[in-house]
Scaffold this active site. Structure first.
Site: not given
Length: 698
Positions: A271-273
């Protein structure tokens, strides 16, 4: 009614009112390490070193006491937690609070910022970018976590706990969507998104009135700040904590409480911002499967949502802060029940996994720890070097580096087969120079706080692997008769030890970065599901578990090649202003105010619970601290000048809300003499003026 009868009635009413059947205390302490010349933990880039502070790092602790047990949960602004850190924390707690805390009832979780100093593990592989183990950094993390827990314990008060959850969109994306898409279609169809958008929040209030704090979990990597950043930063989760605590405690000194806001990490593995996605330098999308541009990983970078890393950090941090405050204000569901905990060690290199949990439907085993070529390929948050790529299933794609890595330890055919289809780059569990590079004896832990069950996960679970683990624990609780409509199961990621990533079996076959970093082979997740199901069952039924013996103490098997600070000198006095605001100079709100001081290396003293840079305001003829170096609006930067001179820059970004007033910038530090003695110093600029709204509006 006699005295004994009244006491019995009051006691009965207390425990029959489960909303108030807890005592809760909160604590916070500084864990900021060396702000100069030390490599930072997370991106594994030797070029990424700390040269200043944007926001300080904190340990935020909550102690919850129920009728039967007491637990301590800490969310620390560190990349992760290592067992050596926890072991030292527990020893410190045993000395300060004998008989209260052990490994069993203390859970430490890292928020996974990639902008904090490295060198706080006993394992060599995690200390390469910092040129070894940094005892001073290790000690400040241990001290800060211990102080936070002790303060939380001392602050225990009758309390009520409320739970709430909500959907937070536009704050994360799946950086390995190709791997996620390998999961069964019927499983993916159960979910609307390929990342978890749910935030779970606990609200803590004193029974007598008054807010204690909040603790929440939301899945997003601490990689809003990029691998070119040189400032220590809590990244988006640290920023979220800062924003909420500022709203509750006021804008001045950061990290002092009394309200404590912890933004815990959970299953953020894939999960990336960077919500705009991953692109090549020419603006075209990266290759969907391998995350490359023209066959190379180096040009493929995730971007957004802001125009630069600071704005992106602020946006994702503010999104989490706003959602947390909304959930805090609307929380109505009480947490009811008792407090419990369970803990055991498992040899994760030698787990026989029942067919009940494996994706193959057969009995399988875990493997000796190993990292694959996909690990070296990096991610779209931080691409790797040396032409490694994600999605690599063969050592032939990078034969030179595989040859060199195998000099450290050559894997056997059986080990290669166990990890298939991962091509082994580093047989980290077999390299023993000066100790095993990655751990094998892993702590597993669960807490129960009423209807909330917290899984202490020692690594980074991907979205789907986290979903499977939560479902497994819920099924175990149902079988044990402990599941009801109010049951909430959360994963506290990067807790107690670090074992890299945990993908599903199907994701593992794709060998993206997360699969290449799944340490114990394709059945790692199934092993964790099996062991946590056993823990959940035992905790729900009040039974004990038999685990492995604790890992050996390897604290003596460390190295450090970092050049120490030998001497600080200055052209005049330490603290003299080299450049800065002129006396009486007027700045309009929105201006950047910068001052450069002749100072010293900040490695001499980290000034924990203090500050390298204060913005002070003149009130009633006295200088008062308006902002410190932990505030979002300030930055502290260090640079070497010549052989032993240091230029220390303090900057303050004013904004539309900056009150009108007379200010100065005050720098603090500690210098080192050639004989090794340390000497505090300070210096301040001339007074200057900021034009804006009245200072009385604070």
């Amino acid at each position: 009614m006699g005295t004994q009868g009244k006491a019995f009635l009051l006691l009965s009413l207390y425990f029959l009112s489960p909303v108030l059947a807890f005592q809760v205390g909160a604590g916070i302490w500084d864990v900021t390490g060396p702000a100069a010349e030390v490599g930072m933990m997370g991106y594994a880039s030797p070029n990424m070193k700390a040269y200043g502070i944007h926001t300080r790092l904190r340990a935020r602790a909550f102690v919850v006491k129920g009728a039967s047990a007491t637990v301590a949960f800490v969310s620390s602004d560190t990349c992760m937690i290592f067992n050596g850190v926890k072991d030292a924390v527990v020893k410190q707690l045993e000395a300060e609070l004998p008989g209260v805390f052990t490994h069993d009832n203390v859970m430490l979780s890292g928020i996974h910022t990639h902008s904090g100093p490295a060198g706080f593990s006993y394992r060599p592989i995690y200390n390469l970018v910092s040129l070894g183990f940094h005892k001073d950094n290790f000690d400040v993390i241990v001290l800060g976590i211990s102080k936070a827990i002790v303060n939380a314990y001392k602050n225990l008060a009758d309390a009520k706990i409320l739970v709430n959850n909500g959907t937070l969109s536009d704050s994360n994306i799946n950086r390995s969507a190709a791997a996620y898409e390998s999961n069964p279609a019927e499983e993916r169809a159960k979910y609307a998104t390929n990342t978890d958008h749910d935030m779970v929040l606990l609200r803590f209030d004193k029974a007598s009135g008054g807010e204690i704090g909040l603790l929440n979990w939301f899945a997003v990597h601490g990689t809003s700040m990029t691998m070119t950043n040189s400032y220590i930063s809590g990244d988006n989760k640290g920023t979220a904590s800062l924003l909420v605590e500022k709203a509750k405690n006021g804008p001045n000194r950061t990290g002092r409480g009394p309200f404590v806001a912890a933004f815990g990490q959970t299953n953020e593995g894939d999960v990336s911002p960077r919500t705009r996605g991953a692109f090549c330098p020419d603006g075209s999308p990266c290759d969907h499967v391998k995350a490359t541009c023209g066959g190379k990983s180096q040009g493929c970078n995730g971007i957004g949502p802001g125009k630069d890393e600071f704005e992106s950090t602020q946006i994702i941090g503010k999104n989490q802060a706003d959602m947390a405050l909304k959930l805090f204000d609307t929380a109505t569901v009480p947490v009811e029940g008792d407090v419990g905990f369970i803990h055991m060690y498992v040899d994760m290199e030698n787990v026989t996994v029942s067919s009940e949990f494996t994706s193959t439907g057969k009995v399988e085993t875990t493997c000796i720890g190993a990292l694959g070529d996909g690990f070296a390929g990096g991610t779209t948050d931080g691409p790797g070097d040396f032409d490694f790529t994600q999605g690599t299933n063969s050592t032939s794609t990078n034969p030179v580096w595989n040859f060199l890595a195998h000099f450290l330890k050559e894997p056997t055919k059986a080990q290669e087969q166990c990890h298939h289809p991962k091509p082994i780059l580093f047989l980290s569990g077999g390299i023993n120079i000066p100790t095993h590079w990655t751990p094998s004896i892993i702590p597993l832990q669960m807490f129960r706080i009423g209807d909330l069950w917290i899984i202490g996960a020692p690594g980074e679970f991907t979205t789907m692997s986290g979903r499977r683990l939560r479902d497994t624990v819920r099924a175990a609780l149902e079988s044990a008769g402990a599941l009801n409509e109010k049951t909430v199961v959360v994963i506290a990621g990067l807790s107690n030890e670090y074992t890299h990533y945990i993908t599903t079996y199907e994701e593992y076959q794709i060998q993206r970065y997360e699969g290449g970093s799944t340490l114990f082979g394709p059945h790692t997740l199934a092993a964790y599901q099996q062991e946590f199901a056993a823990l959940a069952t035992a905790l729900a039924t009040g039974k004990s578990v038999q685990g492995h013996a604790a890992p050996e103490d390897i604290s003596s098997k460390v190295f450090n090649f970092q050049t120490p600070v030998v001497l600080d000198t200055a052209p005049g006095k330490f603290g003299d202003v080299e450049s800065g605001p002129k006396k009486g100079q007027v700045f309009q709100k929105g201006a950047l105010v910068t001052a450069v001081f002749w100072g010293a290396n900040p490695r001499n003293d980290f000034l924990n619970q203090k500050s390298f840079c204060d913005v002070e305001v003149l009130q009633g003829g006295k200088w008062e601290v308006f902002l410190d170096d932990g505030a979002w609006e300030t930055k502290f930067h260090w640079a070497r000048s010549g052989l032993a001179h240091s230029k220390c820059t303090c900057s303050w970004q004013t904004d539309a809300d900056t009150p009108a007033g007379t200010y100065r910038i005050h720098h603090y530090g500690v210098s080192r003499s050639l004989l090794g003695s340390h000497h505090p110093y300070d210096g301040a600029t001339d007074a200057f003026v900021v034009q804006g709204s009245s200072i009385l509006t604070l």
